[in-house]
Design an enzyme around this catalytic site. Structure first.
Site, PDB file in Angstrom:
ATOM      1  CD  GLU A 243      -2.168  -1.115   2.848  1.00 12.39           C
ATOM      2  OE1 GLU A 243      -3.476  -1.914   2.997  1.00 12.39           O
ATOM      3  OE2 GLU A 243      -2.060  -0.271   3.678  1.00 12.39           O
ATOM      4  CE  LYS A 245       4.792   5.411   7.322  1.00 14.38           C
ATOM      5  NZ  LYS A 245       3.910   6.515   7.404  1.00 14.38           N
ATOM      6  NE  ARG A 250      -3.187   3.463  11.668  1.00 19.67           N
ATOM      7  CZ  ARG A 250      -2.289   2.567  12.045  1.00 19.67           C
ATOM      8  NH1 ARG A 250      -1.204   2.790  12.326  1.00 19.67           N
ATOM      9  NH2 ARG A 250      -2.793   1.277  12.262  1.00 19.67           N
ATOM     10  NE  ARG A 265       0.113   6.350  16.671  1.00 21.28           N
ATOM     11  CZ  ARG A 265       1.181   6.011  16.333  1.00 21.28           C
ATOM     12  NH1 ARG A 265       1.404   6.178  14.802  1.00 21.28           N
ATOM     13  NH2 ARG A 265       2.443   5.906  17.005  1.00 21.28           N
ATOM     14  CD  GLU A 293      -1.816   8.378   7.574  1.00 18.70           C
ATOM     15  OE1 GLU A 293      -0.853   9.213   7.691  1.00 18.70           O
ATOM     16  OE2 GLU A 293      -1.825   7.321   8.069  1.00 18.70           O
ATOM     17  CG  PHE A 332      -5.124   1.505   5.760  1.00 19.29           C
ATOM     18  CD1 PHE A 332      -5.034   0.822   7.135  1.00 19.29           C
ATOM     19  CD2 PHE A 332      -4.456   2.794   5.675  1.00 19.29           C
ATOM     20  CE1 PHE A 332      -4.360   1.543   8.073  1.00 19.29           C
ATOM     21  CE2 PHE A 332      -3.895   3.582   6.460  1.00 19.29           C
ATOM     22  CZ  PHE A 332      -3.904   2.740   7.990  1.00 19.29           C
ATOM     23  NE  ARG A 410       6.724   0.958  16.591  1.00 20.94           N
ATOM     24  CZ  ARG A 410       6.194   2.013  15.924  1.00 20.94           C
ATOM     25  NH1 ARG A 410       6.249   1.888  14.622  1.00 20.94           N
ATOM     26  NH2 ARG A 410       5.952   3.075  16.709  1.00 20.94           N
ATOM     27  CE  LYS A 416       7.729   3.283  10.814  1.00 22.67           C
ATOM     28  NZ  LYS A 416       7.118   4.269  11.699  1.00 22.67           N
TER      29      LYS A 416
END
Length: 561
Positions: A243, A245, A250, A265, A293, A332, A410, A416
């Site tokens: 995808e 970025k 976000r 966030r 986003e 997404f 994470r 990313k």
């Protein structure tokens, strides 16, 4: 709160996550329901549940004024202890004294009684609200019978617990206390948005009865960085999707009936800043939680982040601003639909569900994706990266198609791929105590470049990149080279400690943006410390002229200001 403080102190003193959850579980197991619910919330570092949008509106000055009235110390006394400890709770603890009139505070302070007084503070309104908050704060502090009790009560009020206990460990502690599966506790918390409710349900074995609570934000799943031009070993196992970025913010969108909320966030509701997105989401059928986003976009092209800054935290968005900086939500992922949580579904199936319910419009868009070929070359990946950059994006996202949604995690299932804009050599001018496992070291560094007269101008703050060993080595040096408080820079953060400007760092970053947060007039976006430059004196750090040059070249590449 005496036993709460004892448990919190024991948790703070052990580095072992297993020991932390064991101590927490043993304490929670002993509590009645009303104390259990409140204590579970407090251990997350917040006075209220995650889904509760109330704020205490209790500033440090009010707490200090209440403490001074109760315990009688000077500003100079507090400054000395604050410089030593770095947080208000620990700084106030040494001054705790028994109240002069013991009869006023006969009721012991428990998690439940503390929560009742915090409710009163949050509800205080009107002309006398400030005075009422201080009086309530005095009653809370006056009920504390020990330094540790006062320390942790203040930490709860300031939202700064710092005992190395993240929400995930609190979930494990609840599971340990009541012999529940951690996964069941985690899913119930995501549904309820309130660890207090979840803890009580775990005690009674009713976790499965908890349903999705729309309006309670869920922790965002995060991506790990992957180095551009590396061997890309991470991509050799499993199937992956690619995808763009996005260069935006976000956001998590909750639609429940006609009500739409947009969480950032930081888990704050920012829907008021993006009315066109709220209207677009409002046309969807049913209830859902979406991840995506917020981007500034004109004629189908994403605009650089600096355009979106004009919309941040705007409570009143004029028609002119809506036309000047139109915003879209690029979606997404889908986390819930109706009463069904989708977090454990594979990403590919979540994407299929999303495509079924999401009609595309100028303000609400399904983020496109493509499959990464298993035998694809690095050159093909780089070509996709350059194409994304040409579309105005930051880079690429790479996601395993079988990945569940892991809130707040994470891991290696989402990656990313970005390329750094440049690096700068900077000098550290102020430091702050860290959080979590770094609560007892100075790990957050504010840094500066030189202007044409040699004067230092701050340009950013970084807290990632150095090893624990490097941070441990620097901490005593910074403590030994603190500067007097009156030397603090004009735009200093509340917890900053000014230090002698001798430590030079090389810092990498993705974007430079104009900002009034720093004296230089610029700020680095996503700064990361590359290394300590022991070989370079502070007189040779980079200049503001170089910063302006990098900024000009970045703007030219993006197609103008």
């Amino acid at each position: 709160m005496k036993r709460f403080a004892q448990a919190a102190q024991a948790i703070a003193e052990t580095p072992s996550k297993l020991d932390k959850t064991g101590i927490l579980g043993a304490y929670l197991r002993t509590l009645p329901e009303d104390d259990l619910a409140c204590a579970a919330r407090f251990f997350t570092g917040n006075p209220f549940a995650a889904r509760d949008q109330r704020a205490l509106a209790l500033g440090g000055r009010t707490i200090v004024a209440a403490a001074q009235h109760m315990w009688g110390f000077t500003d100079a006394d507090l400054s000395a202890t604050y410089r030593e400890h770095g947080d208000l709770g620990s700084a106030l603890a040494p001054f705790v004294r028994p109240p002069q009139t013991l009869g006023l505070f006969v009721e012991p302070l428990t998690p439940a009684t503390l929560k009742c007084r915090l409710d009163e503070i949050a509800a205080a309104a009107g002309k006398s609200a400030g005075k009422k908050r201080q009086l309530l704060c005095e009653s809370i502090l006056g009920a504390c019978r020990s330094a540790d009790e006062a320390k942790y009560v203040v930490k709860i009020m300031t939202g700064d617990l710092r005992i190395g206990l993240r929400e995930g460990l609190v979930i494990d502690g609840i599971a340990s206390a009541f012999d529940a599966a951690p996964g069941d506790v985690r899913r119930a918390n995501m549904a309820a948005g309130d660890l207090g409710t979840v803890a009580v349900a775990a005690k009674h074995g009713t976790l499965s009865a908890i349903r999705v609570a729309y309006g309670a934000p869920i922790g965002f799943m995060l991506a790990s960085p992957i180095l551009f031009g590396s061997e890309y070993k991470e991509l050799r196992e499993g199937r992956w999707m690619v995808e763009d970025k996005y260069d935006g913010i976000r956001a998590q969108v909750h639609k429940d009936g006609e009500r739409v909320r947009i969480f950032s966030r930081t888990l704050n509701d920012v829907a008021y800043s993006y009315p066109e997105v709220v209207r677009a989401v409002g046309t969807l059928e049913g209830s859902c939680i979406l991840d995506g986003e917020l981007v500034a976009q004109r004629e189908g092209r994403v605009l650089p982040f600096r355009y979106l800054q004009a919309r941040l935290q705007r409570k009143d968005v004029s028609e002119d601003l809506l036309a000047e900086v139109p915003v879209a939500f690029a979606c997404f992922d889908i986390l819930a639909y109706g009463d069904e949580f989708l977090l454990d579904e594979p990403l590919l199936e979540r994407r299929a569900r999303l495509a079924e319910i999401l009609p595309s419009s100028s303000q609400l868009q399904l983020a496109p994706w493509s499959a990464l070929e298993p035998d694809g070359s690095a050159e093909e990946l780089h070509a996709a990266f350059e194409a994304a950059r040409a579309r105005g994006q930051e880079g690429l996202m790479l996601k395993r198609t079988d990945s569940p949604y892991l809130p707040g995690k994470r891991g290696k299932c989402w990656l990313k791929l970005k390329r750094e804009l440049s690096t700068l050599d900077v000098v550290v001018v102020a430091v702050e105590w860290g959080h979590g496992k770094r609560a007892k070291v100075l790990s957050d560094y504010t840094f500066a470049v030189r202007d044409r007269h040699g004067k230092l101008q701050t340009i950013g703050k970084a807290y990632s990149g150095l090893t624990d060993a490097e941070i441990a080595r620097l901490t005593p040096w910074f403590l030994e080279h603190r500067l007097p408080e009156h030397t603090q820079r004009q735009k200093a953060r509340r917890h900053e400690i000014p230090v002698e400007p001798n430590v030079v760092l090389e810092v990498a970053f993705d974007i430079i943006q104009q900002s009034d947060l720093h004296e230089s007039g610029f700020a680095l976006r996503f700064p990361r410390i590359v290394r300590i430059r022991d070989d370079k004196p502070p007189s040779e750090v980079d200049t503001i002229e170089r910063v302006r040059d990098i900024y000009r070249r970045m703007v030219d590449r993006e197609g103008g200001a």
